[in-house]
Design an enzyme around this catalytic site. Structure first.
Site, PDB file in Angstrom:
ATOM      1  N   ASP A 353       0.851  -1.205   0.000  1.00  0.00           N
ATOM      2  CA  ASP A 353       0.000   0.000   0.000  1.00  0.00           C
ATOM      3  C   ASP A 353       0.878   1.243   0.000  1.00  0.00           C
ATOM      4  O   ASP A 353       2.059   1.202  -0.383  1.00  0.00           O
ATOM      5  CB  ASP A 353      -0.952  -0.075   1.221  1.00  0.00           C
ATOM      6  CG  ASP A 353      -2.259   0.667   0.996  1.00  0.00           C
ATOM      7  OD1 ASP A 353      -2.256   1.904   1.064  1.00  0.00           O
ATOM      8  OD2 ASP A 353      -3.298   0.009   0.753  1.00  0.00           O
ATOM      9  N   ASP A 354       0.334   2.333   0.431  1.00  0.00           N
ATOM     10  CA  ASP A 354       0.996   3.650   0.420  1.00  0.00           C
ATOM     11  C   ASP A 354       2.385   3.589   1.082  1.00  0.00           C
ATOM     12  O   ASP A 354       2.625   2.744   1.944  1.00  0.00           O
ATOM     13  CB  ASP A 354       0.094   4.600   1.227  1.00  0.00           C
ATOM     14  CG  ASP A 354       0.369   6.046   0.896  1.00  0.00           C
ATOM     15  OD1 ASP A 354       1.358   6.326   0.209  1.00  0.00           O
ATOM     16  OD2 ASP A 354      -0.426   6.901   1.337  1.00  0.00           O
ATOM     17  N   ARG A 428      -6.084  16.244   2.963  1.00  0.00           N
ATOM     18  CA  ARG A 428      -4.948  15.329   3.163  1.00  0.00           C
ATOM     19  C   ARG A 428      -3.654  15.864   2.534  1.00  0.00           C
ATOM     20  O   ARG A 428      -2.900  15.133   1.914  1.00  0.00           O
ATOM     21  CB  ARG A 428      -5.264  13.944   2.599  1.00  0.00           C
ATOM     22  CG  ARG A 428      -4.594  12.858   3.413  1.00  0.00           C
ATOM     23  CD  ARG A 428      -4.616  11.509   2.728  1.00  0.00           C
ATOM     24  NE  ARG A 428      -4.101  10.489   3.626  1.00  0.00           N
ATOM     25  CZ  ARG A 428      -3.608   9.334   3.233  1.00  0.00           C
ATOM     26  NH1 ARG A 428      -3.560   9.016   1.966  1.00  0.00           N
ATOM     27  NH2 ARG A 428      -3.157   8.469   4.104  1.00  0.00           N
ATOM     28  N   TRP A 462      -6.217   1.569  -6.787  1.00  0.00           N
ATOM     29  CA  TRP A 462      -6.237   2.943  -7.324  1.00  0.00           C
ATOM     30  C   TRP A 462      -7.001   3.816  -6.328  1.00  0.00           C
ATOM     31  O   TRP A 462      -8.221   3.783  -6.280  1.00  0.00           O
ATOM     32  CB  TRP A 462      -6.920   2.930  -8.688  1.00  0.00           C
ATOM     33  CG  TRP A 462      -6.935   4.229  -9.419  1.00  0.00           C
ATOM     34  CD1 TRP A 462      -7.639   5.350  -9.086  1.00  0.00           C
ATOM     35  CD2 TRP A 462      -6.232   4.540 -10.623  1.00  0.00           C
ATOM     36  NE1 TRP A 462      -7.420   6.343 -10.011  1.00  0.00           N
ATOM     37  CE2 TRP A 462      -6.555   5.873 -10.964  1.00  0.00           C
ATOM     38  CE3 TRP A 462      -5.365   3.834 -11.455  1.00  0.00           C
ATOM     39  CZ2 TRP A 462      -6.050   6.496 -12.108  1.00  0.00           C
ATOM     40  CZ3 TRP A 462      -4.873   4.460 -12.590  1.00  0.00           C
ATOM     41  CH2 TRP A 462      -5.207   5.774 -12.906  1.00  0.00           C
ATOM     42  N   ASP A 463      -6.259   4.597  -5.570  1.00  0.00           N
ATOM     43  CA  ASP A 463      -6.861   5.362  -4.478  1.00  0.00           C
ATOM     44  C   ASP A 463      -7.149   6.803  -4.900  1.00  0.00           C
ATOM     45  O   ASP A 463      -6.611   7.295  -5.906  1.00  0.00           O
ATOM     46  CB  ASP A 463      -5.884   5.340  -3.288  1.00  0.00           C
ATOM     47  CG  ASP A 463      -6.577   5.492  -1.942  1.00  0.00           C
ATOM     48  OD1 ASP A 463      -7.765   5.866  -1.921  1.00  0.00           O
ATOM     49  OD2 ASP A 463      -5.922   5.245  -0.909  1.00  0.00           O
ATOM     50  N   ASP A 533     -12.748   2.198   4.823  1.00  0.00           N
ATOM     51  CA  ASP A 533     -11.542   2.129   5.655  1.00  0.00           C
ATOM     52  C   ASP A 533     -11.878   1.565   7.026  1.00  0.00           C
ATOM     53  O   ASP A 533     -10.985   1.281   7.818  1.00  0.00           O
ATOM     54  CB  ASP A 533     -10.942   3.527   5.832  1.00  0.00           C
ATOM     55  CG  ASP A 533     -10.028   3.879   4.670  1.00  0.00           C
ATOM     56  OD1 ASP A 533      -9.800   3.009   3.815  1.00  0.00           O
ATOM     57  OD2 ASP A 533      -9.540   5.021   4.625  1.00  0.00           O
TER      58      ASP A 533
HETATM   59  C1  DGJ Z   1      -6.922   5.422   2.009  1.00  0.00           C
HETATM   60  C2  DGJ Z   1      -7.286   3.993   1.762  1.00  0.00           C
HETATM   61  O1  DGJ Z   1      -8.653   3.804   1.897  1.00  0.00           O
HETATM   62  C3  DGJ Z   1      -6.484   3.130   2.714  1.00  0.00           C
HETATM   63  O2  DGJ Z   1      -6.862   1.789   2.584  1.00  0.00           O
HETATM   64  C4  DGJ Z   1      -5.037   3.307   2.407  1.00  0.00           C
HETATM   65  O3  DGJ Z   1      -4.751   2.840   1.122  1.00  0.00           O
HETATM   66  C5  DGJ Z   1      -4.655   4.779   2.539  1.00  0.00           C
HETATM   67  N1  DGJ Z   1      -5.525   5.607   1.759  1.00  0.00           N
HETATM   68  C6  DGJ Z   1      -3.230   5.012   2.105  1.00  0.00           C
HETATM   69  O4  DGJ Z   1      -2.911   6.313   2.090  1.00  0.00           O
END
Ligand code: DGJ
Length: 767
Positions: A353-354, A428, A462-463, A533
């Site tokens: 992830d990130d 953010r 893809w966020d 989340d």
């Molecule tokens: C928001 C996502 O919903 C999370 O699962 C995670 O990927 C974070 N962003 C990462 O910044």
């Protein structure tokens, strides 16, 4: 089937019928949307008599449009309800009168640059503005197999002058005078899809102005008669294939008719001479069998006609995601370790992830710079992906390509690529890229292609972690700023189309801080969405139930996370977290290597169980069974009825509980099923000082003795073992094992602690 004869149009699916006709003067009059009727003539309207109070408008044909069910309402001719289309003409006037011109049966028709449901038969009805060469085309597509009808609209300006599109909705549904409710799904971050039922008086809206379809209000909504419930009653569902601002309106007119409209959010589009403008596609469905009936039409529709490509019908891998395991603390060593323990528990995909790209130490840096951080990943993505893959597990990656951090190389090179003014309300710590500009879209495509082409990446999350406030774009003149929010979505869809076509086998999962962009538009490109989340099992029970009204489990990303939960700090049983996540696409959002061997073993067992029944969990038909006092039973049944699973979830435990049967749904009445449940762990320490009632020595809660005894003493889990017909399970229900109610625990008791659950399995007994 579509019948188009004598200026009358009948659209039939397997169980529903939709009909409209052309009045003598050329107005499209809606006749019926509901059950399919036996004969074509049954769809004819009875005599249309109008209320003619002194202050209503009548047109030359004697029509009172305020009191007429229509297909395409417009402003200025006496219809006071929300219009389908609204224009400002070159002289500044707004009254528009669209009348029937002709119809066609196009083979392939899709709104320009926008996603479109697959298949179906299409009818195109063309209307012409009475005194101008402006055309309104209405497209209807019939999906017989799933009882869904799709609609979208196109405006064509064949005049010599520019006109302004003030509104072009995708669908309008006028239903006869009656008493209706509107059901919408509202929320915010980490509390998506809260079902809200309102009695319709005056006007209600369901909409998003967030630049994304949003968790504030999902585009999926239902209208129903007041007596409709889960299992009975007339319900009409609406949804939209669109991922930006949207607007839905429900209105009870002065004559008690209900008008529903749905389409993109406010736009002001400059429609030049010779140009056309398309709305997104919308879908509607009718069921006489309550909300459950609607779900069982929308689910297969989404699976067959929205989700497409390589993954459409393929079982999705069980994944481990690094986010809640390590957050931004990414290193090559840690990721490989995570992959190793993910493999050990039986997961098939490790998602990084990130936190992996250059300078991404926290959420205030580096969005836009899509190369691996050499300090964290010295060998880059290529060697990391190779090493992970060599462990026998696929490698997946998180990206957030629509965004740019001020603190990034991309921003330093292109400060003008942001959407909105530099001085704007920020989310953010990041700006949104201006996807209305081709060069920005090209950068996004190229940077993603470099990742996907350069390393063995099998999955992309893809966020999109911001909403869009200020959407000023310097790329457009002042009079065209009203187009920017829609152009952003068009830019995004262009990018997604190019990438998903270039990498058809990559599994894309859409995410926007969880469910902030959970819609049919994204699902046309990405077969699954990270639903929320919030991974707390109790919260997930409500969130996933909300999604289940309009979306199938095969698109719902659901993960088991650690306890206490990172969003609520609540401890819920591991088995409940699993049971909830199993009712969707199972993943784990924790570091298995940090767990005790016992926990890891339990998780391995969960994954083995899930894989053995994966098709059922991901693609089975879903039933929300009759509720009882805050508890829920949700079942999935295989298409041939040979297998079913159900999660019984209870929030708060109570002593001396009322014993009540759980009633099943969806089982084949004729079949004989064997019912069992997954065994849950019963820990001695769960009893606290109550163990002293039985224990030969005094055991203090929290003491070392209790710890040791808890490891050594094994208490029996409850197990149901019952065989009955499907008819019996549905009509008479079944009694779960007797619950523990404060005293007398033995192997015949079911210990349901707070937030506990049971996962049941029905298997057909074959002779
Ligand atoms: C928001 C996502 O919903 C999370 O699962 C995670 O990927 C974070 N962003 C990462 O910044």
């Amino acid at each position: 089937m579509i019948y188009a004869e004598n200026r009358r149009f009948i659209l039939e699916t397997d169980h529903t019928g939709y009909a409209f006709c052309v009045t003598e003067g050329g107005v499209l009059q809606h006749l019926h949307y509901g059950a399919r009727l036996p004969r074509q003539e049954d769809y004819l309207a009875g005599p249309v008599t109008f209320n003619q109070p002194g202050n209503a408008l009548l047109d030359a044909d004697g029509l009172c449009r305020e009191d007429l069910l229509q297909e395409a309402g417009t402003a200025g001719w006496g219809d006071l309800r929300q219009p389908l289309a609204e224009l400002t003409f070159s002289d500044g006037g707004r009254a528009a009168d669209f009348r029937f011109s002709h119809f066609e049966r196009p083979e392939n028709a899709a709104p320009e640059g926008l996603p479109c449901a697959l298949g179906g038969q299409t009818l195109k009805v063309v209307l012409k503005e009475r005194s101008r060469d402006i055309y309104l085309e209405l497209y209807y597509t019939v999906f017989e197999d799933t009882d869904v009808i799709a609609r979208w609209s196109r405006l064509i300006n064949d005049t010599e002058e520019t006109v302004w599109v003030e509104r072009l909705m995708s669908q309008q549904l006028d239903l006869p005078a009656g008493d209706y409710d509107l059901v919408t799904f509202r929320g915010a971050w980490a509390r998506e899809m809260d079902m809200v039922r309102q009695h319709l008086e005056g006007q209600l809206r369901w909409s998003s102005a967030a630049g994304v379809s949003s968790n504030r209000c999902n585009p999926f909504a239902m209208a129903c008669r007041r007596d409709a419930c889960e299992e009975h009653g007339d319900v009409w569902a609406l949804n939209l294939l669109y991922s930006g601002d949207h607007l839905g309106t429900a209105e009870k007119s002065a004559y008690h008719q209900m008008r529903l409209t749905q389409g993109m959010g406010p736009v002001r589009w400059q429609l030049e001479a010779g140009a056309s403008f398309d709305s997104p596609q919308a879908v509607m469905s009718y069921s006489p069998d309550g909300f459950g009936g609607i779900s069982r039409q929308m689910h297969p529709f989404v699976r067959r006609h929205i989700v497409r490509g390589y993954w459409q019908d393929r079982e999705r891998p069980v994944l481990v995601n690094s986010w809640e395991a390590i957050y931004f603390k990414v290193s090559h060593r840690k990721v490989v370790q995570l992959a190793r323990s993910a493999k050990e528990i039986g997961a098939e995909l490790l998602v990084l992830d990130d936190g992996w790209f250059t300078g991404r130490t926290d959420d205030s840096h580096a969005l836009g710079d899509w190369t691996a951080d050499k300090k964290k990943l010295p060998g880059g993505l290529t060697s990391l992906a190779k090493e992970v893959t060599a462990l026998g597990i696929d490698f997946g990656l998180w990206v957030e390509p629509e965004m740019i951090s001020e603190n990034s190389q991309l921003f330093r090179a292109h400060p003008d690529w942001i959407l909105g003014h530099k001085d704007q309300a920020i989310g953010r710590n990041q700006y949104v890229l201006d996807l209305t500009r081709p060069e920005v879209c090209q950068y996004v495509v190229e940077s993603m292609k470099a990742i996907l082409g350069g390393a063995e990446v099998r999955y992309i999350k893809w966020d999109m972690n911001r909403i869009i406030g200020d959407s000023f774009s310097p790329a457009w003149p002042p009079q065209r700023q009203g187009e920017v929010r829609h152009r952003y979505v068009l830019g995004l869809y262009g990018i997604l189309k190019e990438l998903t076509e270039a990498f058809p086998e990559v599994l894309f999962e859409s995410c926007a801080s969880g469910g902030n962009r959970f819609d049919l538009g994204m699902l046309c490109y990405m077969p699954q969405v990270w639903a929320s989340d919030n991974t707390d099992a109790a919260c997930r029970a409500a969130i996933q139930r909300g999604y289940s009204y309009g979306y199938p489990q095969s698109v719902l990303g659901c993960h088991v996370s650690d306890a206490p939960n990172h969003q609520t700090l609540r401890r819920t049983p591991l088995e409940s977290r699993f049971a909830m996540a199993a009712m969707g696409l199972l993943g784990y959002e924790l570091d298995p290597g940090e767990l005790s061997a016992d926990r890891r073993g339990r998780i391995r067992d969960q994954i083995t169980f899930y894989k053995a029944h994966r098709r059922l969990f991901q693609f089975g038909q879903l039933y929300r069974c009759p509720d009882a006092e805050g508890e829920q039973l949700t079942m999935v049944v295989s298409p041939d009825g040979s297998e079913a699973a159900g999660v019984h979830f209870a929030a708060l435990n109570r002593p001396n509980p009322v014993q009540k049967p759980l009633y099943c749904r969806g089982l084949d009445g004729e079949k004989i099923y064997h019912l069992t449940n997954r065994l849950t762990e019963v820990r001695m320490k769960d009893f606290g000082s109550l163990v002293n009632y039985m224990a030969p020595i005094r055991i203090r809660a929290g003491s070392l003795v209790e710890k040791v005894a808890d490891q050594v003493v094994k208490l029996p889990p409850d197990a149901i073992d019952r065989t009955a017909s499907g008819a019996s399970f549905c009509a008479a229900g079944f009694y779960p094992v007797q619950p523990f109610g404060g005293t007398g625990f033995n192997e015949g008791t079911r210990l349901m602690k707070d937030f506990d659950s049971r996962l049941y399995l029905w298997e057909e007994e074959k002779e």
